[in-house]
Design a protein around this motif. Structure first.
Motif, PDB file in Angstrom:
ATOM      1  N   THR A  62       0.812  -1.221   0.000  1.00  9.69           N
ATOM      2  CA  THR A  62       0.000   0.000   0.000  1.00  9.69           C
ATOM      3  C   THR A  62       0.843   1.268   0.000  1.00  9.69           C
ATOM      4  O   THR A  62       0.586   2.197  -0.784  1.00  9.69           O
ATOM      5  CB  THR A  62      -0.935   0.003   1.220  1.00  9.69           C
ATOM      6  OG1 THR A  62      -1.769  -1.157   1.181  1.00  9.69           O
ATOM      7  CG2 THR A  62      -1.810   1.242   1.208  1.00  9.69           C
ATOM      8  N   THR A  63       1.846   1.339   0.872  1.00 10.22           N
ATOM      9  CA  THR A  63       2.679   2.548   0.957  1.00 10.22           C
ATOM     10  C   THR A  63       3.352   2.845  -0.369  1.00 10.22           C
ATOM     11  O   THR A  63       3.384   3.993  -0.826  1.00 10.22           O
ATOM     12  CB  THR A  63       3.742   2.392   2.053  1.00 10.22           C
ATOM     13  OG1 THR A  63       3.091   2.180   3.309  1.00 10.22           O
ATOM     14  CG2 THR A  63       4.607   3.642   2.143  1.00 10.22           C
ATOM     15  N   ARG A  64       3.866   1.809  -1.006  1.00  8.89           N
ATOM     16  CA  ARG A  64       4.555   2.010  -2.284  1.00  8.89           C
ATOM     17  C   ARG A  64       3.580   2.392  -3.389  1.00  8.89           C
ATOM     18  O   ARG A  64       3.898   3.206  -4.254  1.00  8.89           O
ATOM     19  CB  ARG A  64       5.327   0.735  -2.635  1.00  8.89           C
ATOM     20  CG  ARG A  64       6.188   0.851  -3.862  1.00  8.89           C
ATOM     21  CD  ARG A  64       7.400  -0.041  -3.758  1.00  8.89           C
ATOM     22  NE  ARG A  64       8.401   0.486  -2.847  1.00  8.89           N
ATOM     23  CZ  ARG A  64       9.575  -0.117  -2.589  1.00  8.89           C
ATOM     24  NH1 ARG A  64       9.865  -1.261  -3.168  1.00  8.89           N
ATOM     25  NH2 ARG A  64      10.439   0.430  -1.763  1.00  8.89           N
ATOM     26  N   ARG A  65       2.396   1.837  -3.362  1.00  9.85           N
ATOM     27  CA  ARG A  65       1.389   2.244  -4.351  1.00  9.85           C
ATOM     28  C   ARG A  65       1.073   3.728  -4.212  1.00  9.85           C
ATOM     29  O   ARG A  65       0.919   4.444  -5.203  1.00  9.85           O
ATOM     30  CB  ARG A  65       0.108   1.421  -4.168  1.00  9.85           C
ATOM     31  CG  ARG A  65       0.141   0.061  -4.815  1.00  9.85           C
ATOM     32  CD  ARG A  65      -1.267  -0.412  -5.218  1.00  9.85           C
ATOM     33  NE  ARG A  65      -2.222  -0.322  -4.119  1.00  9.85           N
ATOM     34  CZ  ARG A  65      -2.494  -1.304  -3.283  1.00  9.85           C
ATOM     35  NH1 ARG A  65      -1.859  -2.462  -3.406  1.00  9.85           N
ATOM     36  NH2 ARG A  65      -3.385  -1.157  -2.323  1.00  9.85           N
ATOM     37  N   GLU A  66       0.946   4.190  -2.963  1.00  9.44           N
ATOM     38  CA  GLU A  66       0.649   5.607  -2.729  1.00  9.44           C
ATOM     39  C   GLU A  66       1.779   6.492  -3.255  1.00  9.44           C
ATOM     40  O   GLU A  66       1.528   7.568  -3.820  1.00  9.44           O
ATOM     41  CB  GLU A  66       0.422   5.846  -1.236  1.00  9.44           C
ATOM     42  CG  GLU A  66      -0.856   5.195  -0.700  1.00  9.44           C
ATOM     43  CD  GLU A  66      -0.977   5.312   0.800  1.00  9.44           C
ATOM     44  OE1 GLU A  66       0.024   5.709   1.448  1.00  9.44           O
ATOM     45  OE2 GLU A  66      -2.059   4.987   1.341  1.00  9.44           O
ATOM     46  N   GLN A  67       3.020   6.056  -3.073  1.00  4.69           N
ATOM     47  CA  GLN A  67       4.154   6.829  -3.582  1.00  4.69           C
ATOM     48  C   GLN A  67       4.132   6.898  -5.098  1.00  4.69           C
ATOM     49  O   GLN A  67       4.418   7.952  -5.687  1.00  4.69           O
ATOM     50  CB  GLN A  67       5.468   6.197  -3.090  1.00  4.69           C
ATOM     51  CG  GLN A  67       5.691   6.350  -1.593  1.00  4.69           C
ATOM     52  CD  GLN A  67       6.850   5.504  -1.097  1.00  4.69           C
ATOM     53  OE1 GLN A  67       7.122   4.424  -1.612  1.00  4.69           O
ATOM     54  NE2 GLN A  67       7.543   6.001  -0.088  1.00  4.69           N
TER      55      GLN A  67
END
Length: 430
Positions: free
Chosen positions: A25-30
């Motif tokens: 999730t965090t990487r998708r947001e980035q």
């Protein structure tokens, strides 16, 4: 995108390629902060330079648009990339190639983490004189691609001043290199400077060679706070003195308050040398501050904690809606710039006039354009590094006003004629 992922599995294997839904999730947001598209890309982790070259060559043959990155900590900097189909991370290409202790150089693959490399260098009493954003996770390739360093440029210069050689994968998948592994090297074109700050638009960096320095015997930091006019006088006197700081930064009022350093603007000056020299220089600057009726303090044992807190406050936005701008003004106008803008957080290096400003969400397009006009009137610039994609879609984030645009476009065309590397992320859509 799942179809692209399946095709790339033959090169990297299914464990090192992720379809969009499988990315954390965090990487998708980035990634979402970095692209302007409704078709979200797949994520690829090559493990060797040769494997990376094969992936890029395959993408070139199929005309797939590529967004290169390291650990994605600065992926949201710059303009929004258009029509990206593959995100390629170099963070698993992370071997230390050579540390030539006697020559004061180190060569490592692009995905090695800055903090890990510093730990290795420290065992030999040496260090890499950079202080990038999020040093615990930043990779060397990402640092070079974004020219990311901070306060230490006062003494050691920027990334381009310390970079001796690079290797990279071209847009067509061929591996190329420039420079070398020694300090005195004049072979070939100076592609190191060209790639520094190019944001991955010319090629994907695979390895770098840096000069390194001996760890100083002692270190100490002086903090002066108070009235803007007196701080400006202190900066002028420091610049004209024989003192040799390794870092010298102006801090905004809010940043001073957040760090519990006092009231008003702040001046943070770091000395590193022999113990006696550090003590003498710190005492001299503290005395200057007293003469100007500034509040002063010297940090020695708790110095590392001070700089860590400063970086956390200044370089790590807590909300995706915050806006971070990189600015440059004439060093003599640095104090006037901080008082003019009154940012949520602000820091300007007194030697170069470069700095960062962070704002809350109440800053809009018109505010940014007004601040940019002011910086340009002071002989400088303002670029938007990080901001919500909705704002970036409305504004030219770079604000470039120089006369080298045609040359930059020609260079881009020479290195990436089919425009598959991060289209539209760089200056004027390059």
């Amino acid at each position: 995108m799942n179809a692209i992922a399946q095709k790339l599995e033959t090169i990297v294997g299914n464990s090192r390629i992720l379809a969009w839904d499988a990315i954390e999730t965090t990487r998708r947001e980035q990634i979402q902060q970095a692209i302007a598209t409704e078709n979200y890309p797949c994520f690829v982790y090559p493990q060797t330079q040769a494997e990376l070259a094969e992936v890029v060559a395959y993408a070139y043959q199929n005309q797939w648009k590529i967004l290169p990155c390291g650990s994605t900590t600065k992926l949201n900097w710059g303009g929004l990339a258009q029509d990206v189909q593959i995100v390629i991370s170099t963070e698993r290409i992370h071997q230390l190639i050579e540390h030539a202790v006697g020559d004061l150089t180190v060569t490592a693959e692009a995905g090695i983490r800055f903090a890990d490399l510093q730990t290795t260098l420290a065992t030999a009493g040496q260090f890499l004189a950079l202080d990038p954003t999020t040093p615990e996770s930043a990779t060397l390739g990402g640092i070079v691609a974004t020219a990311d360093t901070g306060s230490l440029r006062q003494r050691y210069g920027g990334v381009r001043d310390q970079l001796l050689g690079i290797s990279f994968v071209r847009a067509d998948g061929k591996i190329a290199k420039a420079g070398g592994r020694v300090v005195k090297n004049v072979a070939g074109y100076d592609l190191m400077k060209l790639f520094t700050g190019s944001y991955g638009t010319l090629g994907i960096i695979t390895s770098v060679t840096f000069r390194v320095y001996p760890i100083p015997e002692a270190s100490g930091t002086v903090v002066l706070t108070g009235n803007a006019d007196q701080i400006a006088q202190a900066v002028t006197s420091l610049r004209a003195s024989a003192l040799t700081p390794v870092a010298s930064d102006l801090l905004s009022q809010q940043l001073v308050i957040n760090l519990d350093l006092g009231q008003g603007l702040g001046l943070v000056v770091r000395f590193q040398s022999l113990s006696a020299s550090v003590k003498q220089q710190a005492a001299s600057l503290l005395e200057l501050g007293q003469q100007l009726n500034l509040q002063g303090a010297v940090y020695t044992d708790d110095e590392a904690e001070l700089w860590q807190k400063l970086q956390q406050q200044m370089r790590s936005p807590t909300k995706p809606t915050e806006i971070t701008c990189k600015i440059g003004v004439l060093p003599t106008n640095a104090v006037a710039t901080l008082t003019q803008f009154d940012p949520h957080m602000g820091l300007i290096h007194t030697g170069s006039g470069l700095g960062l400003l962070r704002f809350d969400t109440d800053v809009n397009k018109q505010n940014i354009l007004q601040m940019r006009d002011f910086c340009q009137s002071q002989g400088g610039f303002l670029s938007v590094l990080a901001a919500p994609p909705a704002l970036k879609e409305k504004i030219d984030v770079w604000g470039y006003q120089g006369n080298a645009l045609e040359m930059m476009q020609q260079i881009k065309h020479q290195f990436d004629p089919n425009n598959i590397l991060i289209p539209s992320r760089f200056v004027r859509g390059i």
